[in-house]
Design an enzyme around this catalytic site. Sequence first.
Site, short mmCIF file in Angstrom:
data_model
loop_
_atom_site.label_atom_id
_atom_site.label_comp_id
_atom_site.label_asym_id
_atom_site.label_seq_id
_atom_site.Cartn_x
_atom_site.Cartn_y
_atom_site.Cartn_z
N CYS A 64 -0.61 2.73 7.26
CA CYS A 64 0.69 2.08 7.48
C CYS A 64 0.76 1.41 8.84
N CYS A 69 1.93 -1.42 6.42
CA CYS A 69 3.35 -1.78 6.57
C CYS A 69 3.68 -2.47 7.90
N LYS A 72 1.89 -5.86 8.63
CA LYS A 72 2.33 -6.74 7.54
C LYS A 72 3.76 -7.23 7.77
N TYR A 205 1.46 -6.23 -4.87
CA TYR A 205 2.08 -6.19 -3.55
C TYR A 205 1.27 -6.87 -2.44
N GLU A 209 2.07 -10.37 -0.63
CA GLU A 209 2.57 -10.28 0.75
C GLU A 209 1.65 -11.02 1.72
N HIS A 475 32.30 -9.65 2.70
CA HIS A 475 32.27 -11.09 2.51
C HIS A 475 32.12 -11.80 3.84
N GLU A 480 27.16 -8.51 -1.60
CA GLU A 480 28.42 -8.40 -2.35
C GLU A 480 28.26 -8.83 -3.81
P1 FAD Z 1 -3.16 6.96 5.09
O1 FAD Z 1 -2.05 6.45 5.91
O2 FAD Z 1 -4.06 5.96 4.47
O3 FAD Z 1 -4.01 7.93 6.04
C1 FAD Z 1 -5.21 8.53 5.65
C2 FAD Z 1 -6.09 8.74 6.88
O4 FAD Z 1 -7.14 9.66 6.57
C3 FAD Z 1 -6.78 7.47 7.34
O5 FAD Z 1 -6.67 7.33 8.74
C4 FAD Z 1 -8.23 7.69 6.94
O6 FAD Z 1 -9.15 6.97 7.73
C5 FAD Z 1 -8.36 9.19 7.13
N1 FAD Z 1 -9.46 9.83 6.41
C6 FAD Z 1 -9.91 9.54 5.16
N2 FAD Z 1 -10.88 10.41 4.82
C7 FAD Z 1 -11.03 11.26 5.86
C8 FAD Z 1 -11.88 12.39 6.11
N3 FAD Z 1 -12.72 12.84 5.18
N4 FAD Z 1 -11.80 13.01 7.32
C9 FAD Z 1 -10.92 12.57 8.26
N5 FAD Z 1 -10.10 11.53 8.07
C10 FAD Z 1 -10.15 10.89 6.89
N6 FAD Z 1 4.06 1.34 2.25
C11 FAD Z 1 5.38 1.19 2.48
O7 FAD Z 1 6.14 2.15 2.32
N7 FAD Z 1 5.90 0.00 2.91
C12 FAD Z 1 5.12 -1.08 3.12
O8 FAD Z 1 5.62 -2.13 3.50
C13 FAD Z 1 3.73 -0.96 2.89
N8 FAD Z 1 2.91 -2.00 3.13
C14 FAD Z 1 1.58 -1.85 2.96
C15 FAD Z 1 0.77 -2.94 3.22
C16 FAD Z 1 -0.59 -2.83 3.06
C17 FAD Z 1 -1.46 -4.01 3.37
C18 FAD Z 1 -1.16 -1.59 2.63
C19 FAD Z 1 -2.65 -1.44 2.47
C20 FAD Z 1 -0.36 -0.50 2.36
C21 FAD Z 1 1.03 -0.61 2.51
N9 FAD Z 1 1.89 0.44 2.25
C22 FAD Z 1 3.22 0.29 2.44
C23 FAD Z 1 1.37 1.73 1.75
C24 FAD Z 1 1.26 2.79 2.91
O9 FAD Z 1 0.50 2.26 3.96
C25 FAD Z 1 0.62 4.05 2.37
O10 FAD Z 1 1.37 4.51 1.26
C26 FAD Z 1 0.57 5.16 3.42
O11 FAD Z 1 -0.13 4.78 4.56
C27 FAD Z 1 -0.09 6.41 2.80
O12 FAD Z 1 -0.18 7.43 3.75
P2 FAD Z 1 -1.27 8.59 3.59
O13 FAD Z 1 -0.93 9.58 4.64
O14 FAD Z 1 -1.35 9.02 2.19
O15 FAD Z 1 -2.67 7.89 3.91
P1 NDP Z 2 -2.54 -2.69 -7.17
O1 NDP Z 2 -3.48 -1.72 -7.74
O2 NDP Z 2 -1.10 -2.43 -7.29
O3 NDP Z 2 -2.86 -4.17 -7.79
C1 NDP Z 2 -4.14 -4.67 -7.91
C2 NDP Z 2 -4.09 -6.15 -8.29
O4 NDP Z 2 -5.42 -6.68 -8.31
C3 NDP Z 2 -3.52 -6.42 -9.66
O5 NDP Z 2 -2.86 -7.65 -9.63
C4 NDP Z 2 -4.78 -6.51 -10.55
O6 NDP Z 2 -4.63 -7.32 -11.68
C5 NDP Z 2 -5.75 -7.18 -9.60
N1 NDP Z 2 -7.15 -6.86 -9.87
C6 NDP Z 2 -7.70 -5.63 -10.00
N2 NDP Z 2 -9.03 -5.75 -10.20
C7 NDP Z 2 -9.32 -7.07 -10.18
C8 NDP Z 2 -10.53 -7.81 -10.28
N3 NDP Z 2 -11.70 -7.21 -10.47
N4 NDP Z 2 -10.46 -9.15 -10.20
C9 NDP Z 2 -9.28 -9.78 -10.03
N5 NDP Z 2 -8.09 -9.13 -9.89
C10 NDP Z 2 -8.13 -7.79 -9.96
O7 NDP Z 2 -2.95 -2.80 -5.66
P2 NDP Z 2 -2.40 -3.26 -4.29
O8 NDP Z 2 -3.64 -3.20 -3.50
O9 NDP Z 2 -1.67 -4.56 -4.29
O10 NDP Z 2 -1.34 -2.14 -3.82
C11 NDP Z 2 -1.67 -0.76 -3.72
C12 NDP Z 2 -0.45 0.08 -3.45
O11 NDP Z 2 -0.07 -0.03 -2.07
C13 NDP Z 2 0.79 -0.34 -4.23
O12 NDP Z 2 0.86 0.34 -5.47
C14 NDP Z 2 1.93 0.06 -3.30
O13 NDP Z 2 2.47 1.31 -3.65
C15 NDP Z 2 1.34 0.13 -1.92
N6 NDP Z 2 1.93 -0.99 -1.14
C16 NDP Z 2 3.27 -0.99 -0.83
C17 NDP Z 2 3.85 -2.07 -0.21
C18 NDP Z 2 5.32 -2.12 0.07
O14 NDP Z 2 5.99 -1.12 -0.03
N7 NDP Z 2 5.87 -3.28 0.39
C19 NDP Z 2 3.04 -3.23 0.20
C20 NDP Z 2 1.67 -3.13 -0.14
C21 NDP Z 2 1.15 -2.04 -0.80
P3 NDP Z 2 -4.13 -6.76 -13.12
O15 NDP Z 2 -2.65 -6.72 -13.08
O16 NDP Z 2 -4.69 -7.76 -14.07
O17 NDP Z 2 -4.75 -5.40 -13.30
#
Ligand code: FAD
Ligand code: NDP
Length: 504
Positions: A64, A69, A72, A205, A209, A475, A480
Amino acid sequence: MPPVENTAVVEEPRKYDYDLIVVGGGSGGLAASKRAADLGAKVAVFDFVKPTPIGTTWGLGGTCVNVGCVPKKLMHHGALLKQHINDAKSYGWKVGEKETHVWGELVEKVQNHIGSQNFGFRVSLREKSVQYHNAYATFVDQHTVNAVDKRGREKTYTSENFIIAVGMRPNYPDIPGAKEYAITSDDIFSLGYAPGKTVVVGASYISLECGGFLKGLGFDVTIMVRSILLRGFDQECAERVGDYMKEEGIEFMRGFVPTKITQIEPGTPPKLKIEAKNTKTGEMVEIECNTVLFAIGRTACTESLNLEKIGVQVNPKTAKIVVSEAEQSSVENIYAIGDVIEGKLELTPVAIQAGQLLANRLFGNSATLMDYVNVPTTVFTPLEYGCCGYSEEEAREKFGKDNIDVFHNLFQPLEWVVSEKPGACYAKLVCKIDDNRIVGYHVVAPNAGEMTQGFALALRLGAKKEDFDALNGIHPTNAEVFTMLDITKSSGKELVASGCGGGA
Ligand code: FAD
Ligand code: NDP
């Protein structure tokens, strides 16, 4: 969170090094470890980031804050400012004719903020006496992990309980050139050069984004969509999000998947060629670009944890850990939270709350479980999409298609009128006919994230359509519109965007 009584005071000599070891220092892991320490437990956190194929790595805090997050949202905001600059001209501001954006300056500011967050996390762990190990942990047995640091030094640690919170990492397709030449969301926020013309692969997503903010920052963007936009979301809203992005000049290639990436010329950015195939017709196309960004899903980081050996059940299809409603795995002292668990939402606030509640149950006098229902979320696309509860499709399937009606309308924000912005925003309430309860809230509008947060409380409290109707609007606002939705989908009435939150 309610105050929780501390029951973790240990009087006998410890059998293990720690009461709790948390594997993964991201949103969920940090929250759980700090709460457990507050409750008197002796806690350690292991966090280690494996570099991406192009060598990007980052500090403590997980996805995150480092590659999700936080950067982003900052880049999304940076992109929206361009729109605001354009709009400002309509409001009488005299601004330069040709604005330019310097990618490196934005990256620097974003990375500085992340750096301060990484430091803050380390300090807060120290203040709470949580021991932080920057090392990769692997299970040896159900009470022992082996940890390897970046210099390759190994050490074992024991604990009474474990929480696995290792999150997920982006997927790469199995095509030539993918790992050599393409990047993912793990790289984009710290990319040392302006990405240039970018092809974003995927349609969920992350893809929409990233494509959205890159276009807003001035880059030429094509989004390659395999099937539908935003799978799992209300499809009518997803299409409206896509339509707005098209209006902004983003090109969508629908029904295509990449087959090969080659480098035409090295550089910063390089010149690349991406080849793609139409999944229905087999048509092949080639696009020259500077950056290919894969956003095709993410895989849980369970592969090297040795979970099979210690009996922790993992779904082989998703690599996610199967847990009970109390986030307990198939091994009684090993729990899992956040993105790594099967069948739950991948969102930061979900990981945090689940971690805190789990720590309360383990070390405090609490039995409160995480409620994974009615969790709001927002897609931060150029026109944001916020939602809570069921999509129209899901609601019809769950409650019966004849037991659902939809109240909806188009509306034009008042602010858009002066800047003569075309297009419209959309509001939708999915309503159960038998008891009039609202089971789905959807809005496609500027600041949808801010709007959705408050309305989500109404859904949690079981609000009915008449509650929304009885609510006074503020408003003139966009929000609203939800106090005056009176067109049902079943009426078939055509929607015409009215001004000012659909009201006046
Ligand atoms: P993480 O935050 O991924 O933390 C896991 C940590 O464990 C990492 O640092 C990893 O390196 C470490 N790790 C892995 N394996 C090991 C190991 N064996 N030993 C030690 N360390 C290890 N969520 C939202 O709510 N709002 C958003 O706007 C949003 N935007 C997103 C945008 C993007 C581009 C992405 C990729 C995700 C977004 N998310 C968003 C999703 C959010 O980031 C995740 O849901 C959240 O970070 C999950 O938290 P977590 O604690 O499960 O894992
Ligand atoms: P998703 O798994 O939700 O989506 C993957 C996308 O990639 C789909 O459109 C899928 O298409 C496509 N895809 C998968 N495989 C292929 C392939 N081989 N070739 C071409 N297209 C492919 O993943 P995201 O990585 O977007 O998000 C992961 C999670 O992270 C989300 O579920 C969300 O919870 C979290 N997140 C939250 C955000 C927020 O709160 N604003 C922002 C970003 C992430 P198809 O539909 O055809 O399977």
